[in-house]
Design an enzyme around this catalytic site. Structure first.
Site, short mmCIF file in Angstrom:
data_model
loop_
_atom_site.label_atom_id
_atom_site.label_comp_id
_atom_site.label_asym_id
_atom_site.label_seq_id
_atom_site.Cartn_x
_atom_site.Cartn_y
_atom_site.Cartn_z
N ASP A 82 60.66 21.07 53.98
CA ASP A 82 61.68 22.11 53.90
C ASP A 82 62.09 22.55 55.31
OD1 ASP A 82 63.41 24.01 52.90
OD2 ASP A 82 61.84 25.37 52.17
N LYS A 83 63.15 23.34 55.34
CA LYS A 83 63.61 23.94 56.60
C LYS A 83 63.69 25.43 56.36
CE LYS A 83 67.37 25.60 56.74
NZ LYS A 83 68.24 26.77 56.99
N HIS A 84 63.45 26.21 57.40
CA HIS A 84 63.66 27.66 57.26
C HIS A 84 64.31 28.17 58.53
CE1 HIS A 84 62.81 31.30 54.93
NE2 HIS A 84 62.78 31.92 56.10
N SER A 85 65.22 29.11 58.34
CA SER A 85 65.91 29.68 59.50
C SER A 85 65.41 31.09 59.72
CB SER A 85 67.41 29.70 59.19
OG SER A 85 68.05 30.69 59.94
N THR A 122 70.22 33.37 51.94
CA THR A 122 70.56 32.19 51.13
C THR A 122 70.54 32.54 49.63
OG1 THR A 122 69.72 30.75 52.84
CG2 THR A 122 69.77 29.83 50.62
N ARG A 170 61.20 45.95 55.26
CA ARG A 170 61.58 45.71 56.67
C ARG A 170 63.08 45.64 56.82
NH1 ARG A 170 59.54 40.39 57.63
NH2 ARG A 170 60.29 40.59 59.73
N SER A 185 55.99 36.28 57.54
CA SER A 185 56.94 36.30 56.43
C SER A 185 57.40 34.89 56.09
CB SER A 185 58.14 37.18 56.82
OG SER A 185 59.19 37.02 55.91
N LYS A 189 55.74 32.15 52.71
CA LYS A 189 56.56 31.51 51.64
C LYS A 189 56.42 29.99 51.70
CE LYS A 189 60.39 33.77 53.01
NZ LYS A 189 60.38 35.12 53.53
N LYS A 190 56.39 29.46 52.91
CA LYS A 190 56.40 28.00 53.05
C LYS A 190 55.04 27.41 52.68
CE LYS A 190 60.47 28.33 53.82
NZ LYS A 190 61.48 27.81 52.91
N1 URA Z 1 63.22 35.00 57.48
C1 URA Z 1 62.17 35.40 56.73
O1 URA Z 1 61.87 34.81 55.70
N2 URA Z 1 61.45 36.46 57.14
C2 URA Z 1 61.74 37.12 58.29
O2 URA Z 1 61.04 38.05 58.60
C3 URA Z 1 62.84 36.71 59.07
C4 URA Z 1 63.57 35.64 58.64
#
Ligand code: URA
Length: 437
Positions: A82-85, A122, A170, A185, A189-190
């Site tokens: 996966d990718k996360h931004s 997203t 937050r 954070s 999830k990942k």
């Molecule tokens: N993306 C996330 O999932 N968490 C953050 O805190 C910032 C960007």
């Protein structure tokens, strides 16, 4: 244990024990901790930071606060990646990268977030597709990833629930821009998604949470090292976020632009570079390709052949959306009542991209408080890129708003966020650095 003691400890700059972090995570997950106490703790962490070990414990505790997926029994014939931004404005990369990677043989179980601070989310964007189930049950999620190769969904109540609540708090308490909190954070999830590899898009610039290259590299290194300790191979790209990515910013408008991209009709050059570089890195990180150039060509072919568009279409339909979204996006996506062109003169020199994100929140496209319902139709389209010479024929952008009054305010906000000059500014690269750990 009293949570006030945990807050006071962090307020006074102490290191939290594993038990104190576990107490926080348990209280987030079962919602026994009130939002005001969580907010105070978040602000104390924001101000006083966390050690590498504290952030690592927070990451693993939040990952284990709900279900942790295991893909090993699914008999998949490709890597789970996966990718996360870290978040930006106009960042629609996920809708492009997931189907492109799937068309190249990857499996992408993408668990995304909602809007955070001034950045779009997203999950909110994908919800502008009518019928699309953004929080399906695990069996559906698993089935779609297996049959289509990708599924872009939001955080369900079972996956890293502690992060889900922490993230929402937050978002509205000015406590996002913290390296340990962002690290925990994202990675919680990942890790919960059961990935073999991850590619991070760490954004830097006026529309990013990390405004300077130094902070962006600090965040990238924190994520790579914390992920490695948790057994997750991670590469990171530092990418420019000093202007809107692509030509639109706003939930449904970004889905529309994504579909034009997948149809190979409009691939704005900066967006294209980010999408190709990140997707190619997924092929490299998983060993599907060992050469970045070849990986890039393979990703490009997935778009030009229409195979990526086909994966996107199938993903939407299997998650409850229309089966012709790629062929007829306008029929399905919500449209704003007022569409207003913003004219300007001169060469666009700079954009305060955070202010553009905030203008979208003011239009109703992002949240001011926890749980707010969004107007998914609003935002900006046809946004000029830095260096464009603007005149009557080439506007700065088009505002999509619910009312004339909103459109006027958004126009003023956008103009106030931009500077103009007589000469083109120095060109900036879009991909600043690639870190592989
Ligand atoms: N993306 C996330 O999932 N968490 C953050 O805190 C910032 C960007």
């Amino acid at each position: 244990m009293l949570f006030t003691d945990v807050i006071r400890a962090k307020r006074d700059g102490e290191t939290l024990s594993d038990e104190q972090i576990r107490f926080l995570v348990d209280g987030l997950a079962d919602e026994s901790l009130p939002a005001e106490q969580v907010s105070a703790l978040a602000m104390a962490v924001f101000l006083n930071g966390m050690s590498f070990d504290e952030a690592g414990t927070l990451t693993l505790e939040m990952a284990n606060s709900g279900t942790v997926l295991d893909w090993s029994k699914e008999g998949l014939d490709g890597p789970v990646v996966d990718k996360h931004s870290t978040g930006g404005v106009g960042d629609k990369v996920s809708f492009l990268l997931a189907p492109i990677a799937a068309a190249c043989g990857c499996y992408v179980p993408m668990i995304s977030g909602r809007g955070l601070g001034h950045t779009g989310g997203t999950t909110d964007k994908v919800e502008s597709i009518p019928g699309y189930q953004s929080t399906p049950d695990f069996d559906t999620f698993r089935r779609v990833v297996k049959s289509v190769g990708c599924a872009v969904i939001g955080q369900t109540s079972d996956l890293a629930p502690a992060d889900r609540r922490f993230y929402a708090i937050r978002d509205v308490t000015g406590t996002v821009e913290s390296v340990p909190l962002i690290t925990a954070s994202i990675l919680s999830k990942k890790i919960a998604a059961g990935l073999e590899a991850l590619v991070m898009d760490v954004k830097v610039g006026s529309g990013a949470f990390m405004p300077t290259p130094e902070k962006a590299v600090e965040l990238a290194e924190s994520i790579i090292l914390t992920a490695r300790n948790a057994g997750l191979k991670t590469h990171a790209l530092i990418t420019d976020m000093n202007e809107v990515l692509g030509r639109s910013a706003g939930n449904a408008l970004e889905i529309a632009e994504s579909i034009r991209y997948l149809r190979n009709e409009e691939r704005e050059s900066r967006l294209d570079e980010v999408v190709m570089a990140l997707t190619a890195e997924m092929l490299v990180a998983t060993g599907l390709e060992d050469d970045r150039e070849k990986a890039w060509e393979r990703c490009d072919e997935a778009v030009t052949s229409g195979r990526a568009a086909d994966h996107f279409q199938r993903m939407c339909a299997e998650l409850g959306g229309p089966d012709d979204i790629v062929d007829d996006a306008a029929k399905h996506l919500p449209a704003a009542a007022v569409v207003h062109t913003v004219a300007a003169r001169g060469v666009l020199e700079s954009i305060d991209t955070r202010a553009v994100g905030n203008a979208i929140i003011e239009l109703g496209g992002g949240r001011r408080k926890v749980g707010e319902t969004l107007d998914l139709s609003v935002g900006f389209s046809d946004v000029a890129s830095i260096g464009t010479s603007l005149d009557d024929a080439t506007p700065l952008a088009v505002v999509h708003a619910a009312s004339d009054e909103d459109a006027k305010r958004a126009e003023q906000n956008l103009l106030a966020a931009c500077t103009f000059s007589d000469t083109p500014p120095v060109e900036r690269s879009v991909i600043n650095e690639i870190l592989t750990g």
